[in-house]
Every structure is written in structure tokens, then in C-alpha cells.
Design an enzyme around this catalytic site. Structure first.
Site, PDB file in Angstrom:
ATOM      1  N   LYS A  45     -13.902  -6.770 -50.830  1.00  0.00           N
ATOM      2  CA  LYS A  45     -13.804  -5.788 -51.446  1.00  0.00           C
ATOM      3  C   LYS A  45     -12.616  -5.308 -51.953  1.00  0.00           C
ATOM      4  CE  LYS A  45     -15.702  -1.032 -51.242  1.00  0.00           C
ATOM      5  NZ  LYS A  45     -16.676  -0.071 -50.390  1.00  0.00           N
ATOM      6  N   GLU A  58     -31.337   6.137 -43.224  1.00  0.00           N
ATOM      7  CA  GLU A  58     -31.793   7.588 -42.972  1.00  0.00           C
ATOM      8  C   GLU A  58     -32.810   7.711 -41.914  1.00  0.00           C
ATOM      9  OE1 GLU A  58     -29.439   6.812 -46.684  1.00  0.00           O
ATOM     10  OE2 GLU A  58     -31.301   6.153 -46.075  1.00  0.00           O
ATOM     11  N   ARG A  76     -34.543  10.598 -48.539  1.00  0.00           N
ATOM     12  CA  ARG A  76     -35.381   9.318 -48.205  1.00  0.00           C
ATOM     13  C   ARG A  76     -35.988   9.243 -46.742  1.00  0.00           C
ATOM     14  NH1 ARG A  76     -32.004   4.760 -50.748  1.00  0.00           N
ATOM     15  NH2 ARG A  76     -32.192   3.740 -48.856  1.00  0.00           N
TER      16      ARG A  76
END
Length: 592
Positions: A248, A336, A364
Site C-alpha cells: 500500500k 460489524e 450492516r
């Protein structure tokens, strides 16, 4: 760069004509272009830099948009957007009326699926692949690019589990860089780390065990190797899996070294990577920091306090508690549903659990909120960050539905503190123990009070407060919209200001019957304001109650209209929906 390869690329068809050397030049120019634009216009940086070679390889090998390419979440899709006809408009990325920061079906035929929340790509791509089979199209390719943090989520495993018993023309590409927004966590991350160093005995390969043809790991920055692997997998049938190792922030040293900060760094020097600093001196705090730092204070006093976040320790500022009390603060990854039920389990054992979760992501886990928390009346404390309109991330990230979703659930209390001190004191109050679940919602960004770390004071739960006396109109605001109301009142003529009374409702639920009966008896007009959906919001409750009580006056509900609000700065968006001080002042003047 104007005379380079990138300037000649207006669609993937042009990429297919490039020679090997031209493709290598294209990756260099694409990376430089992303850095150049994001350094001044802001946005998500590190993820897109990490997949430049993969992006070029995918559009070189596959026949997009006929072959359908889905980028999980979409943080890494800037290169994809630039190569698919949006280079000239890329400077408008995430701006009002500009292109979206995420793939969006209505924006381009190359965006096969709209993505803003993670871990959806495999299920979506599988649906498309099955549809192609039903249509008799056995040549179309379906590619899902998913990160190592996203693939650890339950929904991704559900997709893998289903795909493994089909013969769908599906390719899952794991973009493995060991980080989402924060570093990846969990047992799967440890497994993938072993795979990177050559640990891949067939009987222990979880992907092959799910009936995928696995290839990798390969270097995601080796363009020829990527092209070779994709061409090989393109010829195969059934579910396939390519494990790609990337870095990244690749190509910008600062972004490689500090991947958390450079996920979305703001403005920076495109040459050195140095972030153009905004001094935090004498500025009010971010609401997330008020939560995070206050929780540390409370946890120092009470060993039963637990903190939980699903993959947002930096964004929620739970990182402070994780640093101070690592055994009592948990990043559970992009999960979640698990976060909520994990919190419920702890609450059954008399722990005081603060579950910090963005409003948009709480959506969610609504089943878990209902069945695992509220139904059992467990005193989980939901700290709902990013409530309201969050700005440039747009419709996928606005926190406008939590009130409407939570309000209909029995047992739950819903609070919205109006400022930093109120948030601090409410956290203190509930830390002493509550006998039901409570949701405390607060916005993204900074407040208005510099001296916020004051001595704790208990807040009476379920009670409003009056901020200004008046004679004609009662303005009932929720949360930090009280600041806009005060500004709006100041815009009025001096003769009109005394006519406006202002109340901070503080608590959406339980509904404060006596308070509203009092307002009905004293005021001829009532205006409610909330930074959530009008449909299902607290204003609707006020209107229904007024009708029930035969209130003869006028009730006006202001909030987020029944539509998805796109991206732009928070100031632009609040003005757009009529919740800026100027727009509120107009409503007040019209009803005086």
C-alpha cells in the site's frame, strides 16, 4: 506527462495495443498522475498506488466492460477510473457534482457494481457470473478484487462458500497488503502471512479447501508476472483465486512508511510526500478524539470498561484505549455483526461495553442490534461516529439512517449530544451503568469548544435542555445542529430574535411526551431539526404526537430528504438539504 502514454489512454482498448515497455511506462505515469492530483485535491491515496500494476494488467488482459470487474470497497479504484475515460475529470473526484470517490454504476459502464462498504465484491461477482450462465454466455469473465482485510469479513466468506460449489466463471483476486485502513488483524491475516513466505501445503490451503483453483502468492508489482498469471487463469473454468502481494502506498516513500496516515492524507507535497500540515493548536477537538480520550479516562477509573471497534481504531480513536489498555480494547476487523454480538456477550457478564462504530457501518449489523442486544435488553453502549452528512465520501458513507433504523426497536435509548462537553459527560453518565442499550450519535469532524476536558458532570437521561427563551416559535434541534440554529437566530433582525425559543432535545428515544405537551401549550409554531432521514426520524414522531394531541399550531420537520445525498463538502451538503444556518434562518423568517 502530457506527451506520454497515459495521455493517449481514453479506454482499455488502447491499453491492449501497448507493448511491454509501453505498459511499464504507463504504470509509472499512472502512479505519478494519481500522486499529482491527490496531493492537491485530496482523497484516498495509498490503496490506489498499491494496485497500479494490477489495474493496468486487468484492463490489458480482460475485455472490460463486457468482462465485469468489481473493486471491493473502491478505495483502490482511482487508477481504474483514470484508465476508463475519466482522466480529464479526475480533478473533480469527491467534489460536489464531480465524479465519485468510489465505483458507481451510473457514472461509467466500466463500474460494474457500486461499492462503498467492504466485502461485497465476491457475492456481487458471483451473482453476475451465475446470470451469465443462465443467459447462455459462458465466455464472459467476472473478476472480484478484494483486500486481505475485506476478505476476513463474514460476507466475503459467505460468497466464497457459495462460489465453491458452483462452476461459475469467477476469478477472485486477493490484493494482500496486510492493511485495510488500519493494519489487518485476526487469524486469517496470520495465515496469509505464512502463505507469503512459501507456506502452502495443499491440505492446509483454505482457498483450495473451498474448491477454488488457487494460484500464488505472486508479486503484485511485477507487471509481466501479473499479465502471465491473468492470461493463464483466463483460460480456466470455474472458481479461481489469485493471491497477489502488494505494498500500500507503492511509489511514494512516505506513503509506504506510514500507510495508516497516507490512506487519505489530505494535501501533501507530491515530490517529498510531506503532508501540508494543518496546525491543531488552539483548535476544538474532533468528536472521535473526545470519545477516545474520554474513554481512556473512564477506563482508568473502572476496570470493567471494554472498548470495541470493527476495523476503525484510528478513525474512531479507540486507538488511545488500545494503547493504554490493550487487554480491554479490541479491533475485531471488518466484522460489524461480530462486533455487536461480541459486545452483547461481554455485557451478559456485567462488563460495561462501549462499541464504537460508524453510523454507515452500523447498518450492516442491525439484526444483531435487534436480536442479540435489544431483545435481551443488554446494556451495550453504541458510540455512533460519523452521524449525519460526512462529506466527500458521499452516499455510501453518510450516517443518516441510524435514527430511523434504531427508533423502532424496543428497549433502546437514543442520544445526540450537542457539543464536546455534552458527549464527554454523557459517556461519563452511562459508564456508571445503564439498564438498557443506548446509542450515542455524534458527527465527523471538529466541534466548537477548545476547553472541553472539564470535570465530569452527570446528565439526566432522557431529558431535554432549553438553550434560548422565546415567545412564538419553538425550535427543537438534535445534536450539533444546535450550533447552526444559534447562528440562524443571530442572522434575524433584533426585533425577531426574542420570538425564537430554542430547545436541545438531546434524546430521541424515549419520546419526551411531557416536554412536547408543554411546547404545544406555549408556541404557535414548532420546527424540528435533525441530521438524519426525515422519513422515520424524530420529527415524524413530533408531528404524529401533535396530531394525536390536536395541536392547532404548525409543525415543520427539517432533516435529510428521502433521497441519497451525493458527495461534496459537509458545508455544501448541509446547505443543499436546508440545514445550514442561512437556510434555517430563511425558514424562521417565513414563519414569524
Amino acid at each position: 506527462m502530457k506527451n506520454g502514454i497515459l495521455s493517449q489512454i481514453n479506454s482499455p482498448a488502447a491499453i491492449k495495443k501497448c507493448s511491454k515497455n509501453e505498459l511499464l511506462a504507463l504504470t509509472k505515469e499512472l502512479r505519478e498522475f494519481i500522486i499529482d492530483v491527490v496531493s492537491t485535491k485530496e482523497g484516498h491515496l495509498g490503496a490506489s498506488l498499491g494496485v497500479v500494476e494490477l489495474t493496468v494488467a486487468l484492463h490489458h488482459v480482460f475485455n472490460t466492460p463486457k468482462d465485469q470487474l468489481i473493486w471491493d470497497v473502491g478505495h483502490q479504484a482511482y487508477g481504474h477510473k483514470i484508465l476508463t475515460g475519466r482522466r480529464a475529470n479526475f480533478h473533480t473526484n469527491r467534489k460536489l457534482n464531480g465524479i465519485s470517490g468510489f465505483p458507481k454504476r451510473g457514472e461509467s459502464e466500466y463500474d460494474a457494481f457500486g461499492v462503498g462498504h467492504s466485502s461485497t465484491s465476491i457475492s456481487a461477482a458471483l451473482g453476475m457470473a451465475i446470470a451469465a450462465q443462465l443467459d447462455g454466455d459462458f465466455e464472459r469473465q467476472h473478476i472480484a478484487v478484494i483486500g486481505d482485510a475485506s476478505i476476513a469479513a463474514g460476507m466475503a466468506f459467505e460468497g466464497l462458500n457459495h462460489a465453491g460449489v458452483t462452476d461459475a466463471n469467477l476469478l477472485v483476486i486477493l490484493n494482500d497488503n496486510a492493511i485495510g485502513i488500519d493494519p489487518s488483524v485476526g487469524a486469517l491475516k496470520n495465515y496469509l502471512t505464512k502463505a507469503k513466505v512459501g507456506f502452502k501445503p495443499k491440505q492446509n490451503n483454505i482457498i483450495e479447501a473451498l474448491n477454488f483453483n488457487y494460484k500464488g502468492p505472486i508479486d503484485g508489482h511485477d507487471l509481466p508476472a501479473l499479465i502471465e498469471a491473468l492470461n493463464e487463469l483466463k483460460q480456466q473454468k470455474g472458481p479461481r483465486f489469485l493471491h497477489v502481494i502488494t505494498k500500500k502506498g507503492k511509489g511514494l516513500q512516505k506513503a509506504e512508511e506510514d500507510q495508516v496516515t497516507y490512506h487519505a492524507p489530505g494535501k501533501f507535497d507530491k515530490t517529498t510526500g510531506e503532508i501540508i500540515s494543518k496546525t491543531d493548536e488552539n483548535l476544538p477537538p474532533k468528536f472521535q478524539d473526545v470519545f477516545g480520550l474520554t474513554l481512556v479516562e473512564l477506563a482508568e477509573q473502572n476496570l470493567k470498561i471494554i472498548g470495541i471497534t470493527p476495523a476503525m481504531p484510528t478513525g474512531s480513536s479507540l486507538k488511545y484505549m488500545m494503547q493504554k489498555f490493550p487487554n480491554r480494547a479490541f479491533d475485531v476487523g471488518i466484522a460489524e455483526q461480530h462486533a455487536v454480538t461480541f459486545a452483547a456477550g461481554l455485557a451478559t457478564q456485567n462488563y460495561i461495553v462501549f462499541c464504537a462504530i460508524y453510523s454507515t457501518f452500523l447498518q450492516r449489523a442491525m439484526d444483531q442490534v435487534i436480536h442479540d442486544v435489544a431483545l435481551q435488553n443488554l446494556p451495550v453502549i453504541f458510540c455512533i461516529d460519523r452521524a449525519g452528512l460526512v462529506g466527500n465520501d458521499g452516499a455510501t458513507h453518510h450516517g443518516v439512517f441510524d435514527i430511523a433504523l434504531l427508533k423502532s426497536i424496543p428497549n433502546i435509548m437514543i442520544a445526540a449530544p450537542s457539543n464536546e462537553i455534552e458527549l464527554r459527560n454523557l459517556l461519563f453518565t452511562v459508564s456508571k451503568g445503564v439498564n438498557q442499550p443506548i446509542a450515542i450519535r455524534y458527527p465527523r469532524g471538529r466541534g466548537n469548544i477548545i476547553d472541553w476536558q472539564q470535570d465530569f458532570k452527570a446528565i439526566p437521561l432522557g431529558k431535554f435542555q432549553q438553550l434560548k427563551k422565546g415567545t412564538q416559535i419553538a425550535v427543537v434541534s438534535l445534536g450539533t445542529l444546535s450550533v447552526e440554529v444559534e447562528k440562524a437566530i443571530e442572522m434575524l433582525d433584533e426585533k425577531d430574535k426574542p420570538k425564537i425559543a430554542h430547545f436541545d432535545v438531546r434524546f430521541v428515544k424515549p419520546f419526551q411526551n411531557e416536554f412536547f405537551v408543554m411546547l404545544f401549550s406555549k408556541f404557535s409554531c414548532m420546527i424540528t431539526l435533525e441530521d438524519g432521514s426525515i422519513k422515520g426520524g424524530f420529527g415524524e414522531d413530533v408531528s404524529a404526537f401533535a396530531q394525536q394531541k390536536n395541536y392547532p399550531g404548525k409543525v415543520i420537520n427539517l432533516g435529510i430528504p428521502d433521497e441519497f445525498i451525493e458527495h461534496g463538502s459537509p458545508e455544501e451538503l448541509y446547505d443543499l438539504v436546508g440545514l445550514s444556518a442561512a437556510k434555517i434562518a430563511n425558514v424562521l423568517e417565513e414563519n414569524l
